[in-house]
Scaffold this motif. Structure first.
Motif, PDB file in Angstrom:
ATOM      1  N   ALA A  89       0.850  -1.189   0.000  1.00  0.00           N
ATOM      2  CA  ALA A  89       0.000   0.000   0.000  1.00  0.00           C
ATOM      3  C   ALA A  89       0.887   1.242   0.000  1.00  0.00           C
ATOM      4  N   ALA A  90       0.260   2.373   0.216  1.00  0.00           N
ATOM      5  CA  ALA A  90       1.023   3.619   0.276  1.00  0.00           C
ATOM      6  C   ALA A  90       1.879   3.644   1.536  1.00  0.00           C
ATOM      7  N   SER A  91       2.951   4.378   1.477  1.00  0.00           N
ATOM      8  CA  SER A  91       3.877   4.445   2.607  1.00  0.00           C
ATOM      9  C   SER A  91       3.291   5.263   3.751  1.00  0.00           C
ATOM     10  N   PHE A  92       3.538   4.797   4.965  1.00  0.00           N
ATOM     11  CA  PHE A  92       3.181   5.494   6.200  1.00  0.00           C
ATOM     12  C   PHE A  92       1.693   5.851   6.237  1.00  0.00           C
ATOM     13  N   THR A  93       0.855   4.831   6.084  1.00  0.00           N
ATOM     14  CA  THR A  93      -0.585   5.032   6.157  1.00  0.00           C
ATOM     15  C   THR A  93      -1.168   4.091   7.201  1.00  0.00           C
ATOM     16  N   LEU A  94      -2.344   4.456   7.701  1.00  0.00           N
ATOM     17  CA  LEU A  94      -3.093   3.639   8.643  1.00  0.00           C
ATOM     18  C   LEU A  94      -4.380   3.175   7.989  1.00  0.00           C
ATOM     19  N   GLY A  95      -4.869   1.995   8.428  1.00  0.00           N
ATOM     20  CA  GLY A  95      -6.103   1.466   7.873  1.00  0.00           C
ATOM     21  C   GLY A  95      -5.845   0.658   6.617  1.00  0.00           C
ATOM     22  N   GLY A  96      -6.914   0.389   5.905  1.00  0.00           N
ATOM     23  CA  GLY A  96      -6.810  -0.389   4.686  1.00  0.00           C
ATOM     24  C   GLY A  96      -6.411  -1.828   4.934  1.00  0.00           C
ATOM     25  N   GLY A  97      -6.872  -2.408   6.053  1.00  0.00           N
ATOM     26  CA  GLY A  97      -6.492  -3.775   6.387  1.00  0.00           C
ATOM     27  C   GLY A  97      -5.177  -3.899   7.117  1.00  0.00           C
ATOM     28  N   HIS A  98      -4.499  -2.798   7.405  1.00  0.00           N
ATOM     29  CA  HIS A  98      -3.235  -2.811   8.141  1.00  0.00           C
ATOM     30  C   HIS A  98      -3.466  -2.095   9.472  1.00  0.00           C
ATOM     31  N   TRP A  99      -3.781  -2.874  10.514  1.00  0.00           N
ATOM     32  CA  TRP A  99      -4.161  -2.241  11.789  1.00  0.00           C
ATOM     33  C   TRP A  99      -2.976  -1.512  12.434  1.00  0.00           C
ATOM     34  N   ALA A 100      -1.743  -1.934  12.144  1.00  0.00           N
ATOM     35  CA  ALA A 100      -0.557  -1.222  12.636  1.00  0.00           C
ATOM     36  C   ALA A 100       0.031  -0.305  11.571  1.00  0.00           C
ATOM     37  N   GLY A 101      -0.632  -0.151  10.425  1.00  0.00           N
ATOM     38  CA  GLY A 101      -0.164   0.740   9.389  1.00  0.00           C
ATOM     39  C   GLY A 101       0.872   0.098   8.485  1.00  0.00           C
ATOM     40  N   THR A 102       1.452   0.909   7.635  1.00  0.00           N
ATOM     41  CA  THR A 102       2.472   0.461   6.685  1.00  0.00           C
ATOM     42  C   THR A 102       3.784   1.172   6.973  1.00  0.00           C
ATOM     43  N   ASP A 103       4.871   0.594   6.421  1.00  0.00           N
ATOM     44  CA  ASP A 103       6.193   1.162   6.669  1.00  0.00           C
ATOM     45  C   ASP A 103       6.599   2.076   5.521  1.00  0.00           C
ATOM     46  N   PHE A 104       7.902   2.327   5.401  1.00  0.00           N
ATOM     47  CA  PHE A 104       8.379   3.323   4.436  1.00  0.00           C
ATOM     48  C   PHE A 104       8.244   2.863   2.984  1.00  0.00           C
ATOM     49  N   VAL A 105       8.057   1.559   2.734  1.00  0.00           N
ATOM     50  CA  VAL A 105       7.851   1.071   1.373  1.00  0.00           C
ATOM     51  C   VAL A 105       6.464   0.458   1.196  1.00  0.00           C
ATOM     52  N   GLY A 106       5.562   0.695   2.145  1.00  0.00           N
ATOM     53  CA  GLY A 106       4.190   0.231   2.003  1.00  0.00           C
ATOM     54  C   GLY A 106       3.933  -1.184   2.489  1.00  0.00           C
ATOM     55  N   ARG A 107       4.866  -1.802   3.203  1.00  0.00           N
ATOM     56  CA  ARG A 107       4.653  -3.142   3.735  1.00  0.00           C
ATOM     57  C   ARG A 107       3.890  -3.088   5.053  1.00  0.00           C
ATOM     58  N   ASP A 108       3.204  -4.163   5.362  1.00  0.00           N
ATOM     59  CA  ASP A 108       2.430  -4.230   6.602  1.00  0.00           C
ATOM     60  C   ASP A 108       3.389  -4.240   7.798  1.00  0.00           C
ATOM     61  N   VAL A 109       3.191  -3.327   8.737  1.00  0.00           N
ATOM     62  CA  VAL A 109       4.100  -3.185   9.879  1.00  0.00           C
ATOM     63  C   VAL A 109       4.009  -4.391  10.806  1.00  0.00           C
ATOM     64  N   TRP A 110       2.795  -4.886  11.045  1.00  0.00           N
ATOM     65  CA  TRP A 110       2.643  -6.018  11.959  1.00  0.00           C
ATOM     66  C   TRP A 110       3.338  -7.271  11.423  1.00  0.00           C
ATOM     67  N   ARG A 111       3.270  -7.479  10.127  1.00  0.00           N
ATOM     68  CA  ARG A 111       3.979  -8.624   9.556  1.00  0.00           C
ATOM     69  C   ARG A 111       5.489  -8.452   9.689  1.00  0.00           C
ATOM     70  N   GLN A 112       5.985  -7.246   9.515  1.00  0.00           N
ATOM     71  CA  GLN A 112       7.412  -6.998   9.692  1.00  0.00           C
ATOM     72  C   GLN A 112       7.835  -7.197  11.149  1.00  0.00           C
ATOM     73  N   VAL A 113       6.940  -6.863  12.068  1.00  0.00           N
ATOM     74  CA  VAL A 113       7.237  -7.084  13.488  1.00  0.00           C
ATOM     75  C   VAL A 113       7.333  -8.580  13.785  1.00  0.00           C
TER      76      VAL A 113
END
Length: 322
Positions: free
Chosen positions: A40-64
């Motif tokens: 998804a877009a970088s540094f956004t909240l929502g859209g199925g990503h409850w912890a948001g996205t990172d600097f390249v649009g990846r799901d933050v929770w999955r990266q954690v």
């Protein structure tokens, strides 16, 4: 204070609660990470990503979920390697009677000790490109001098006891004397040092990954996440807060766990090893003439061997029959 309400068990429980969450996420997180999915877009909240996205649009929770295992395994491997080298070297320096051998062991380590750890990692990284295994070796190498000094200081007093000389005269092997007696006497001190050292290794591994040593710039690593996502801290703070809090909880929980595990209960005066007062002795209370009658109690009847009671003020000379 009873053993159940002592600070030791409560601190042990608290440290387990703090350590369990980051440790489970680090070890079991990759099993539940799932597929990466579309970005998804970088540094956004929502859209199925409850912890948001990172600097390249990846799901933050999955990266954690994926980023804890490199930090934990690298730190554990580096600490184990450091002590695998430090234990025999420190015991040799403490047990030897040859001054030249002790100098041969300790003086080269002093040279390595003079170089700051992070500077040494950066100098090596400027020449080589270490991976996670290479980073573990480098971190272990910079921790060996401190670990050897800690082992030698903890075992020097036990190595000078007469019991060690007695074991040598009995023909005991060096390993049995060093590990079985000297090492056991310093076990608590070395365990405390291991806890503090593991905490320092965790910070050093995270700092090295933060600077790009031993990890790719876009790797799933908690320290790399903090570094790469700090530019969007005010847009999407979860990309920085989650990995940073997990690193802090991991280091603080490890330190508290070792500290609580090594805390002895307060014995105090008249207490045993478990902190409990011994039961009163109800056995023999001494000779009868030494007993003090308690108020409100009827004195015990005289023994038949004591003879009849005598009148006050009369002795054997006042008896006319004698």
């Amino acid at each position: 204070m009873s053993p159940r309400t002592a600070p030791g068990p409560r601190r042990f429980t608290l440290s387990l609660l703090i350590l369990t969450v980051p440790l489970l996420l680090a070890l079991l997180g990759p099993l539940f990470a799932g597929d990466p999915g579309p970005r998804a877009a970088s540094f956004t909240l929502g859209g199925g990503h409850w912890a948001g996205t990172d600097f390249v649009g990846r799901d933050v929770w999955r990266q954690v979920l994926l980023g804890g295992r490199p930090v934990v395994l690298t730190a554990l491997a580096a600490t184990a390697l450091a002590y695998a080298v430090a234990l025999p070297l420190g015991l040799i320096a403490a047990l030897t009677h040859r001054r030249w051998l002790e100098e041969l062991v300790m003086r080269p380590l002093d040279v390595l000790l003079a170089v700051p750890s992070l500077l040494f990692l950066l100098l090596v990284a400027a020449v080589l490109t270490p991976d996670a295994g290479g980073l573990a070796l480098l971190v272990a190498l910079v921790n060996i001098p401190d670990a050897v000094r800690a082992v030698r200081a903890a075992t020097a007093e036990a190595a000078a006891r007469p019991a060690v000389e007695a074991l040598r005269m009995q023909g005991e092997t060096w390993w049995r004397t060093a590990i079985g007696y000297v090492g056991r006497s310093a076990l608590r001190t070395l365990a405390a040092d291991a806890g503090v050292r593991l905490t320092g290794v965790l910070y050093l591994v995270a700092t090295a990954a933060f600077l790009g040593v031993g990890a790719e710039p876009d790797a799933a690593d908690w320290a790399v996440m903090v570094d790469r996502n700090r530019t969007g801290m005010f847009l999407q703070p979860w990309a920085v807060v989650l990995p940073a809090v997990l690193i802090m909880a991991l280091t603080m929980g490890t330190n508290l766990l070792f500290d609580a595990a090594l805390t002895r209960p307060d014995r105090g005066p008249g207490r045993d090893r478990r902190g409990r007062r011994p039961a009163p002795d109800r056995g023999d209370q001494g000779p009868a003439q030494d007993r003090v009658p308690q108020p409100g109690r009827t004195p015990a009847p005289p023994s038949p061997t004591d003879g009849p009671p005598r009148a006050p003020g009369r002795d054997e000379k006042s008896n006319p029959c004698i």
